[in-house]
Write a protein that holds these residues in place. Structure first.
Motif, PDB file in Angstrom:
ATOM      1  N   ILE A 183       0.857  -1.192   0.000  1.00  0.00           N
ATOM      2  CA  ILE A 183       0.000   0.000   0.000  1.00  0.00           C
ATOM      3  C   ILE A 183       0.889   1.235   0.000  1.00  0.00           C
ATOM      4  O   ILE A 183       1.680   1.441   0.928  1.00  0.00           O
ATOM      5  N   ALA A 184       0.787   2.045  -1.041  1.00  0.00           N
ATOM      6  CA  ALA A 184       1.560   3.283  -1.151  1.00  0.00           C
ATOM      7  C   ALA A 184       0.631   4.464  -0.865  1.00  0.00           C
ATOM      8  O   ALA A 184      -0.439   4.581  -1.467  1.00  0.00           O
ATOM      9  N   ILE A 185       1.042   5.337   0.052  1.00  0.00           N
ATOM     10  CA  ILE A 185       0.251   6.509   0.424  1.00  0.00           C
ATOM     11  C   ILE A 185       1.055   7.746   0.033  1.00  0.00           C
ATOM     12  O   ILE A 185       2.175   7.939   0.511  1.00  0.00           O
ATOM     13  N   ASP A 186       0.492   8.570  -0.856  1.00  0.00           N
ATOM     14  CA  ASP A 186       1.199   9.728  -1.406  1.00  0.00           C
ATOM     15  C   ASP A 186       0.401  10.995  -1.147  1.00  0.00           C
ATOM     16  O   ASP A 186      -0.801  11.052  -1.443  1.00  0.00           O
ATOM     17  N   GLY A 187       1.080  12.015  -0.615  1.00  0.00           N
ATOM     18  CA  GLY A 187       0.468  13.313  -0.385  1.00  0.00           C
ATOM     19  C   GLY A 187       0.862  14.302  -1.459  1.00  0.00           C
ATOM     20  O   GLY A 187       2.014  14.318  -1.923  1.00  0.00           O
ATOM     21  N   HIS A 188      -0.099  15.168  -1.866  1.00  0.00           N
ATOM     22  CA  HIS A 188       0.136  16.143  -2.935  1.00  0.00           C
ATOM     23  C   HIS A 188      -0.478  17.484  -2.525  1.00  0.00           C
ATOM     24  O   HIS A 188      -1.512  17.524  -1.848  1.00  0.00           O
ATOM     25  N   THR A 189       0.133  18.579  -2.977  1.00  0.00           N
ATOM     26  CA  THR A 189      -0.374  19.930  -2.718  1.00  0.00           C
ATOM     27  C   THR A 189      -0.449  20.697  -4.028  1.00  0.00           C
ATOM     28  O   THR A 189      -0.042  20.201  -5.081  1.00  0.00           O
ATOM     29  N   ASP A 190      -0.953  21.934  -3.948  1.00  0.00           N
ATOM     30  CA  ASP A 190      -0.905  22.813  -5.112  1.00  0.00           C
ATOM     31  C   ASP A 190       0.414  23.575  -5.107  1.00  0.00           C
ATOM     32  O   ASP A 190       1.331  23.253  -4.340  1.00  0.00           O
ATOM     33  N   ASP A 191       0.522  24.602  -5.972  1.00  0.00           N
ATOM     34  CA  ASP A 191       1.798  25.312  -6.112  1.00  0.00           C
ATOM     35  C   ASP A 191       1.895  26.559  -5.239  1.00  0.00           C
ATOM     36  O   ASP A 191       2.869  27.315  -5.361  1.00  0.00           O
ATOM     37  N   ILE A 192       0.899  26.802  -4.384  1.00  0.00           N
ATOM     38  CA  ILE A 192       0.973  27.969  -3.505  1.00  0.00           C
ATOM     39  C   ILE A 192       1.870  27.633  -2.319  1.00  0.00           C
ATOM     40  O   ILE A 192       1.584  26.689  -1.579  1.00  0.00           O
ATOM     41  N   PRO A 193       2.953  28.375  -2.142  1.00  0.00           N
ATOM     42  CA  PRO A 193       3.890  28.027  -1.063  1.00  0.00           C
ATOM     43  C   PRO A 193       3.236  28.191   0.310  1.00  0.00           C
ATOM     44  O   PRO A 193       2.375  29.045   0.525  1.00  0.00           O
ATOM     45  N   ILE A 194       3.654  27.353   1.242  1.00  0.00           N
ATOM     46  CA  ILE A 194       3.184  27.442   2.617  1.00  0.00           C
ATOM     47  C   ILE A 194       4.396  27.536   3.532  1.00  0.00           C
ATOM     48  O   ILE A 194       5.419  26.880   3.324  1.00  0.00           O
ATOM     49  N   ARG A 195       4.280  28.401   4.527  1.00  0.00           N
ATOM     50  CA  ARG A 195       5.350  28.510   5.522  1.00  0.00           C
ATOM     51  C   ARG A 195       4.683  28.877   6.836  1.00  0.00           C
ATOM     52  O   ARG A 195       4.126  29.964   6.978  1.00  0.00           O
ATOM     53  N   SER A 196       4.759  27.968   7.791  1.00  0.00           N
ATOM     54  CA  SER A 196       4.136  28.188   9.082  1.00  0.00           C
ATOM     55  C   SER A 196       5.063  27.655  10.165  1.00  0.00           C
ATOM     56  O   SER A 196       6.147  27.145   9.890  1.00  0.00           O
ATOM     57  N   SER A 197       4.582  27.759  11.398  1.00  0.00           N
ATOM     58  CA  SER A 197       5.396  27.269  12.512  1.00  0.00           C
ATOM     59  C   SER A 197       5.561  25.754  12.467  1.00  0.00           C
ATOM     60  O   SER A 197       6.522  25.207  13.004  1.00  0.00           O
ATOM     61  N   ARG A 198       4.629  25.074  11.816  1.00  0.00           N
ATOM     62  CA  ARG A 198       4.696  23.608  11.765  1.00  0.00           C
ATOM     63  C   ARG A 198       5.244  23.081  10.443  1.00  0.00           C
ATOM     64  O   ARG A 198       5.953  22.080  10.414  1.00  0.00           O
ATOM     65  N   PHE A 199       4.921  23.766   9.341  1.00  0.00           N
ATOM     66  CA  PHE A 199       5.351  23.283   8.024  1.00  0.00           C
ATOM     67  C   PHE A 199       6.216  24.344   7.360  1.00  0.00           C
ATOM     68  O   PHE A 199       5.769  25.480   7.144  1.00  0.00           O
ATOM     69  N   ARG A 200       7.433  23.941   7.029  1.00  0.00           N
ATOM     70  CA  ARG A 200       8.329  24.881   6.373  1.00  0.00           C
ATOM     71  C   ARG A 200       8.034  25.017   4.883  1.00  0.00           C
ATOM     72  O   ARG A 200       8.393  26.025   4.264  1.00  0.00           O
ATOM     73  N   SER A 201       7.424  23.995   4.284  1.00  0.00           N
ATOM     74  CA  SER A 201       7.143  24.026   2.843  1.00  0.00           C
ATOM     75  C   SER A 201       6.023  23.040   2.527  1.00  0.00           C
ATOM     76  O   SER A 201       5.550  22.309   3.399  1.00  0.00           O
ATOM     77  N   ASN A 202       5.626  23.026   1.263  1.00  0.00           N
ATOM     78  CA  ASN A 202       4.620  22.067   0.819  1.00  0.00           C
ATOM     79  C   ASN A 202       5.112  20.627   0.932  1.00  0.00           C
ATOM     80  O   ASN A 202       4.303  19.696   0.994  1.00  0.00           O
ATOM     81  N   TRP A 203       6.417  20.438   0.940  1.00  0.00           N
ATOM     82  CA  TRP A 203       6.960  19.098   1.123  1.00  0.00           C
ATOM     83  C   TRP A 203       6.578  18.545   2.505  1.00  0.00           C
ATOM     84  O   TRP A 203       6.153  17.398   2.633  1.00  0.00           O
ATOM     85  N   ASP A 204       6.753  19.386   3.504  1.00  0.00           N
ATOM     86  CA  ASP A 204       6.387  18.953   4.859  1.00  0.00           C
ATOM     87  C   ASP A 204       4.896  18.659   4.961  1.00  0.00           C
ATOM     88  O   ASP A 204       4.478  17.654   5.549  1.00  0.00           O
ATOM     89  N   LEU A 205       4.075  19.546   4.368  1.00  0.00           N
ATOM     90  CA  LEU A 205       2.627  19.377   4.462  1.00  0.00           C
ATOM     91  C   LEU A 205       2.171  18.097   3.758  1.00  0.00           C
ATOM     92  O   LEU A 205       1.372  17.321   4.306  1.00  0.00           O
ATOM     93  N   PRO A 241      -2.976  21.808 -14.555  1.00  0.00           N
ATOM     94  CA  PRO A 241      -2.164  23.016 -14.348  1.00  0.00           C
ATOM     95  C   PRO A 241      -2.765  23.893 -13.243  1.00  0.00           C
ATOM     96  O   PRO A 241      -3.982  24.091 -13.180  1.00  0.00           O
ATOM     97  N   ASN A 242      -1.894  24.400 -12.391  1.00  0.00           N
ATOM     98  CA  ASN A 242      -2.336  25.229 -11.263  1.00  0.00           C
ATOM     99  C   ASN A 242      -2.652  26.644 -11.743  1.00  0.00           C
ATOM    100  O   ASN A 242      -1.968  27.619 -11.407  1.00  0.00           O
ATOM    101  N   GLU A 243      -3.707  26.766 -12.557  1.00  0.00           N
ATOM    102  CA  GLU A 243      -4.068  28.060 -13.122  1.00  0.00           C
ATOM    103  C   GLU A 243      -5.387  28.588 -12.577  1.00  0.00           C
ATOM    104  O   GLU A 243      -5.646  29.788 -12.650  1.00  0.00           O
ATOM    105  N   THR A 244      -6.223  27.715 -12.048  1.00  0.00           N
ATOM    106  CA  THR A 244      -7.501  28.120 -11.480  1.00  0.00           C
ATOM    107  C   THR A 244      -7.645  27.520 -10.090  1.00  0.00           C
ATOM    108  O   THR A 244      -6.937  26.582  -9.723  1.00  0.00           O
ATOM    109  N   GLU A 245      -8.587  28.046  -9.322  1.00  0.00           N
ATOM    110  CA  GLU A 245      -8.815  27.526  -7.985  1.00  0.00           C
ATOM    111  C   GLU A 245      -9.362  26.097  -8.040  1.00  0.00           C
ATOM    112  O   GLU A 245      -9.026  25.259  -7.194  1.00  0.00           O
TER     113      GLU A 245
END
Length: 278
Positions: A183-205, A241-245
């Motif tokens: 069983i492979a579990i893969d997480g994916h995000t959009d291209d909007i960068p995130i930076r918070s106290s818990r997640f430094r980037s979309n990779w962490d999220l 493509p990350n062009e629309t919401e």
């Protein structure tokens, strides 16, 4: 010739030449007749010796697959004999499919049937979520892919699951226990960068969301942890493509892939060719 010679019965001179010519013609036709009578057995023996001496090889067209034979059937054919004008035995090579090819096709058919069965079982278990539009179940070869959108599963920018999503994962874990394969579990995000106290980037999220799903599935003690792998891909594998919401919402997802190929094949082979006991 003189009258005296005719009176005494002498042979004319041209008769000698004619007799010699007839003798030569007779010898000529006798020779032709001797050449026309060929000893078939002797001829075949001589032809075989000549073939060995000069290395004559049977020619097979390039587009024709050479057909083999066996030492057992070198002289006798398993098929019905065909009458011939000569005293010889002929062997006919059939186009019968080898047994191992038949077994391979049977294994493929049963693997396909088993994968389809697991696919339908997962769809039935997740029917309510599929109808609501937050979950999609797809086939990818011998894999079954469960694609879960972010909406209704994770709050924006968070790796905490909602109550409904947690219940859905518990139902899914029961199906995964009864299904073979990793069983492979893969997480994916959009291209909007995130930076918070818990997640430094979309990779962490993305990695944390995949790990959260794995932890909830493993609350089922019957599910082997060694079957699971967790990966975060950030925005490197978008579905659109990350062009629309709408496209970005589609790209924010978690995918659970049930890798059935090798496991189902081993399962089918064990059922088809069980090991003898003792």
């Amino acid at each position: 010739m003189s009258k005296r010679g005719r009176r005494h019965g002498l042979i004319p001179p041209w008769m000698v030449t004619y007799a010699d010519l007839m003798s030569l013609l007779l010898c000529f036709f006798v020779l032709l007749l001797s050449f026309a009578e060929i000893d078939l057995i002797r001829f075949k023996q001589l032809a075989g010796e000549m073939k060995k001496a000069f290395g004559v090889q049977r020619q097979v067209p390039a587009e024709v697959i050479p057909m083999g034979t066996s030492a057992v059937f070198d002289r006798f054919s398993p098929a019905e004999p065909e009458p011939t004008l000569r005293d010889e035995v002929r062997q006919i090579t059939s186009l019968e499919r080898p047994r191992h090819d038949t077994h391979r096709e049977q294994v493929r058919a049963r693997v396909e049937q088993r994968v389809r069965e697991i696919h339908l079982n997962i769809e039935d278990a997740l029917r309510s979520a599929i109808d609501a539009g937050g979950v999609r179940v797809e086939r990818d070869g011998t894999n079954v892919l469960i694609r879960i959108d972010e909406q209704g599963t994770f709050p924006s920018g968070s790796a905490q699951v909602t109550g409904d999503f947690s219940a859905l994962l518990h139902e899914l874990s029961d199906i995964l226990v009864l299904s073979p394969g990793n069983i492979a579990i893969d997480g994916h995000t959009d291209d909007i960068p995130i930076r918070s106290s818990r997640f430094r980037s979309n990779w962490d999220l993305s990695a944390m969301r995949a790990a959260t799903v794995a932890n909830i599935l493993l609350e089922n003690e019957d599910l082997e942890p060694s079957r699971l792998t967790v990966m975060g891909h950030a925005d490197t594998q978008p579905l659109a493509p990350n062009e629309t919401e709408q496209a970005r919402a589609r790209n924010r997802r978690v995918e659970i892939t049930l890798q059935l190929g090798d496991a189902v094949e081993r399962e089918v082979l064990a059922a088809m060719f069980p090991l003898s006991e003792g």
